[in-house]
Design a protein around this motif. Structure first.
Motif, PDB file in Angstrom:
ATOM      1  N   ASP A   1      81.524 -45.605  16.420  1.00  0.00           N
ATOM      2  CA  ASP A   1      81.760 -43.886  16.557  1.00  0.00           C
ATOM      3  C   ASP A   1      82.392 -43.476  17.647  1.00  0.00           C
TER       4      ASP A   1
ATOM      5  N   GLU B   1      67.749 -48.342  18.123  1.00  0.00           N
ATOM      6  CA  GLU B   1      68.406 -48.508  19.859  1.00  0.00           C
ATOM      7  C   GLU B   1      69.829 -49.485  19.260  1.00  0.00           C
TER       8      GLU B   1
ATOM      9  N   THR C   1      76.541 -47.436   8.944  1.00  0.00           N
ATOM     10  CA  THR C   1      76.830 -46.948   7.910  1.00  0.00           C
ATOM     11  C   THR C   1      77.872 -47.595   7.052  1.00  0.00           C
TER      12      THR C   1
ATOM     13  N   GLN D   1      66.657 -41.649  10.557  1.00  0.00           N
ATOM     14  CA  GLN D   1      67.941 -42.204  11.253  1.00  0.00           C
ATOM     15  C   GLN D   1      67.610 -42.979  10.940  1.00  0.00           C
TER      16      GLN D   1
ATOM     17  N   ALA E   1      80.093 -46.138  20.823  1.00  0.00           N
ATOM     18  CA  ALA E   1      79.123 -47.272  20.762  1.00  0.00           C
ATOM     19  C   ALA E   1      78.621 -47.902  18.760  1.00  0.00           C
ATOM     20  N   PRO E   2      78.320 -49.018  18.928  1.00  0.00           N
ATOM     21  CA  PRO E   2      78.416 -49.706  17.485  1.00  0.00           C
ATOM     22  C   PRO E   2      77.447 -48.547  16.654  1.00  0.00           C
ATOM     23  N   ALA E   3      78.254 -47.873  15.573  1.00  0.00           N
ATOM     24  CA  ALA E   3      77.226 -46.928  14.396  1.00  0.00           C
ATOM     25  C   ALA E   3      76.892 -48.556  13.233  1.00  0.00           C
TER      26      ALA E   3
ATOM     27  N   SER F   1      71.557 -46.988  14.554  1.00  0.00           N
ATOM     28  CA  SER F   1      71.672 -46.801  15.781  1.00  0.00           C
ATOM     29  C   SER F   1      70.433 -46.172  16.448  1.00  0.00           C
TER      30      SER F   1
ATOM     31  N   ASN G   1      67.463 -43.956  18.613  1.00  0.00           N
ATOM     32  CA  ASN G   1      67.221 -44.393  19.548  1.00  0.00           C
ATOM     33  C   ASN G   1      65.529 -44.181  19.004  1.00  0.00           C
ATOM     34  N   ALA G   2      64.740 -43.974  18.131  1.00  0.00           N
ATOM     35  CA  ALA G   2      63.652 -43.485  17.752  1.00  0.00           C
ATOM     36  C   ALA G   2      63.014 -43.887  16.347  1.00  0.00           C
TER      37      ALA G   2
END
Lengths: 482, 482
Positions: A279, A353, A289, A325, A284-286, A318, A320-321
């Motif tokens: 990304d 994450e 996708t 997503q 950071a890695p995405a 990716s 964080n929660a």
């Protein structure tokens, strides 16, 4: 089986496969790879490869010759013989997460990984029916001594699970410790039996560093399996284009396999794919996708072309929660992993994450996704009772299936009822607090942990493992780099 | 195209297909269906079918003869000719949600549907690039007059979008209003052109009720398309077993098609599948489970067997919130929908809470999922520039792709960057409030709405539409039932 490798989506035509191969061979021959391990370079030079400083120019004839020595399948022996499996033989190995420095759950939040957390994830892996393989390093107990904590993680994996497993092994000495502990667990002598898989990542682009090569040498010498996995992030460690990434992947993977086969012809090797976009907003890695999905399907296709078992995919995300997503990214990844007919899947449950955190709620979510995918994979039953003609005839138009004996007799067996996903009506749900999935997942991993059964271990073997660890902890730390 | 109907997962063997067909034909012949529409029964009797009270015993020869008259593909004319499409010709039609009595977003919460909300969803459909078809009834403005609000929803669809569309049409008179309004929009005369699709659901098991048959008659008479969709919930309106559900689905779908073809041979018909499990804990439909996935793949396979365009799938979910469950259920459903090579997809975006609520945040999430799936569908590019050999040669082992000109030149074009999913590091994300996906989706649908462009409408046509609605609203409500 509803999803078979033969019917997997194939993003490459035959011509594309040939193109990828041609570019990969040109990378090996014309660009070369740096092999930062003197002994390995010497062996490669003796085998006729051109070496210039650290650079090794791999000849395509040599690469393909070495590849031909690698087995298409191999037996991975578990300490419980009932869990021994033929890798590449049609059974997918699904593992929990590995590598995160952090551990998280809704009760205690995000914190540094602990050995207790490691034990928990190994136990959850043993307990969760969709998972059939363990992974050492489930979360990194970062407050413990970096020189010896691999012993504790290896012990955690061997003690609390009797599944086949992936060893920790991030360097030659650590890999050798893992092999020694596997020997102990298998009664002191492994012979030529393969009892563990270890992962090596190239330092992309085009570097095989000392630690990775040294670990690979340790595994190959003892006929353990090496998962040769280029770590490719499009736009960071590989080209921003999928095609370029694939050519680089083949060059790195096959040169790695060639090194392992030079050490010991016939040593088990896997074609590994960790293939994601970067990304550019964050660097950071995405994960999850379309590039990740192409990586899974293309990797599987190329692994089959080269006749190696395939490691790829996983419940990567990716987010964080444990939110929409995370679920979308991991649903896409896990289904792609299954559709591709992947042989070995690291990080199938608990990854959050970008892999920095092992989340227990995410573990429960991923297990749910895998459960559903495995039921899909079984396909539809077509027995006469399932056609239910007589029951429908009895009910007739407008009849109530809900009250039918046929429904009562079979709904428990024939219909999937999720322990995590709900269908409660909005008003009731809302009045009870409007709990979202992550909160239910908190209860779910605890339920799962409650079902854990200790596989036990022979007291002498256990004592020997502990003695080995104690001895190694009392010795000076090994030199891991050259 | 990465996913093609030819490579779709096929849960039925040829033998299974034959079994399903045989049981379906026995249902038609031996059990029969209740057709609660006197004129239709009369026509069927005249066509040689055995009628006993409401019950019609459909002969298999008759059913297959009628089926043979239905076209394999048909042209669906949009008011903007550029959006006219061949249904069944390889282009999937993706629509927003239809039917929910509630509307929801994070700003105003869950509330009764409104006409303004309907307009918003139609505008979002027009604006969202993965969607290429509108659906009247996006949310039901339940506080408006039940006898006339269909006119307002139809107008909303025709006025704010110029895409092909599905009409409201839940009864004969409402279907006829929809046809009249389509005529006006197409300049007063449709001729034999098909300008809309309408959905009929059987009252399962095995009832075709008056309203549905009456709507079907209206559409068939004017050569409009009917999406014949048995509404099957395993264990409630169908057997708890998938095989039984499929046999019932074929019997209901093909008897419906036979009725439409009896009205007008050659009238466009689709094979529709709405096929879900029932959660016996709540009695509610369980959406996105393995049964739903089987329904999509098996439905597509059967539709192809019978030579009809296939309607199925969608972004269905049971979840009450835009959380991990919603995303998992809808990811599975939407990918299955695409893998199956579905021709027509209702409810592809915005469906929440088992279809009771049109959620604007869910709409944004689904659009994101579709965007990713459509990029997957395009497959990998294999141009020489994408192979990036020269760029890699220049970088060499250990080179920085992140800083490479090749990356700078191409990352915007070649890599997918999600407007909804993020890869922010945990610390930054957490310090900024730890926002989850649903909150970002709230901004996302507003951004999407900001990009909406009014397609405009001819002033005379607009005045004529309004005059038609005014006239109909001043008339006594039509009789919708027999």
């Amino acid at each position: 089986m509803l999803y078979t490798p033969e019917h997997a989506p194939r993003p490459l035509t035959e011509e594309n496969e040939a193109q990828v191969h041609e570019y990969a061979m040109r990378i090996c021959e014309e660009i070369g790879l740096d092999v930062l391990h003197q002994d390995a370079r010497k062996l490669l030079e003796e085998a006729g490869q051109k070496v210039d400083g650290d650079r090794v120019y791999f000849d395509r004839g040599f690469v393909m010759e070495q590849l031909a020595n690698a087995p298409h399948t191999f037996t991975l022996h578990a300490r419980n013989p009932q869990n021994t499996v033929e890798v590449g033989g049609g059974t997918t190995l699904w593992m929990g997460v590995g590598g995160p420095p952090f551990l998280s759950d809704l009760d205690e939040g995000r914190r540094a990984g602990t050995l207790e957390g490691h034990d928990t994830i190994i136990k959850l892996t043993q307990a969760a029916s969709p998972l059939n393989c363990a992974q050492a390093g489930a979360c990194e107990p970062t407050k413990m001594d970096v020189n010896t904590r691999h012993l504790d993680m290896e012990y955690s994996t061997l003690r609390w699970s009797d599944l086949p497993y992936t060893t920790y092994g991030t360097s030659g000495p650590k890999a050798r410790d893992g092999i020694e502990m596997a020997r102990i667990v298998h009664g002191g002598d492994l012979g030529d039996r393969t009892a563990l898989m270890g992962v090596v990542n190239s330092v992309s682009p085009l570097i095989w560093d000392f630690r990775m090569v040294d670990a690979m040498i340790a595994w190959a010498e003892s006929n353990q399996a090496t998962v040769v996995t280029p770590f490719l992030l499009g736009g960071a460690t590989a080209a921003v284009s999928v095609a370029g990434g694939l050519a680089q992947q083949v060059a790195e993977a096959l040169s790695g396999v060639a090194i392992a086969q030079t050490i010991r012809p016939g040593a088990p090797c896997l074609y590994g794919s960790f293939f994601q976009a970067t990304d550019m907003r964050s660097g950071a890695p995405a994960l999850g996708t379309p590039e990740s999905i192409f990586g899974v399907f293309a990797g599987a296709q190329l692994a089959r072309r080269y006749g190696l078992p395939f490691r790829g995919g996983g419940g990567l995300c990716s987010s964080n929660a444990v939110d929409a997503q995370a679920a979308a990214e991991s649903s896409f990844m896990l289904w792609a992993t299954m559709l591709a007919g992947t042989d070995v899947v690291l990080h199938a449950a608990g990854w959050l994450e970008g892999g920095l955190t092992a989340s227990l709620e995410k573990f429960a979510l991923d297990v749910e996704l895998l459960e559903q995918l495995q039921i899909q994979q079984e396909g539809i039953g077509f027995s006469e009772e399932e056609f239910a003609f007589d029951a429908l005839k009895e009910l007739g138009p407008g009849g109530l299936w809900l009250a039918a004996q046929h429904t009562m007799d079979h709904f428990r067996e024939w219909q999937y009822i999720s322990p995590l996903f709900i269908t409660q009506d909005f008003t009731t749900w809302s009045a009870a607090g409007g709990e979202e999935t992550a909160a239910r997942a908190n209860r779910r991993w605890k339920q799962l942990l409650d079902t854990y059964e200790d596989p036990g271990i022979d007291a002498d073997i256990d004592a020997e493992l502990i003695a080995y660890m104690d001895r190694r902890k009392s010795e000076p730390p090994p030199i891991e780099d050259d």
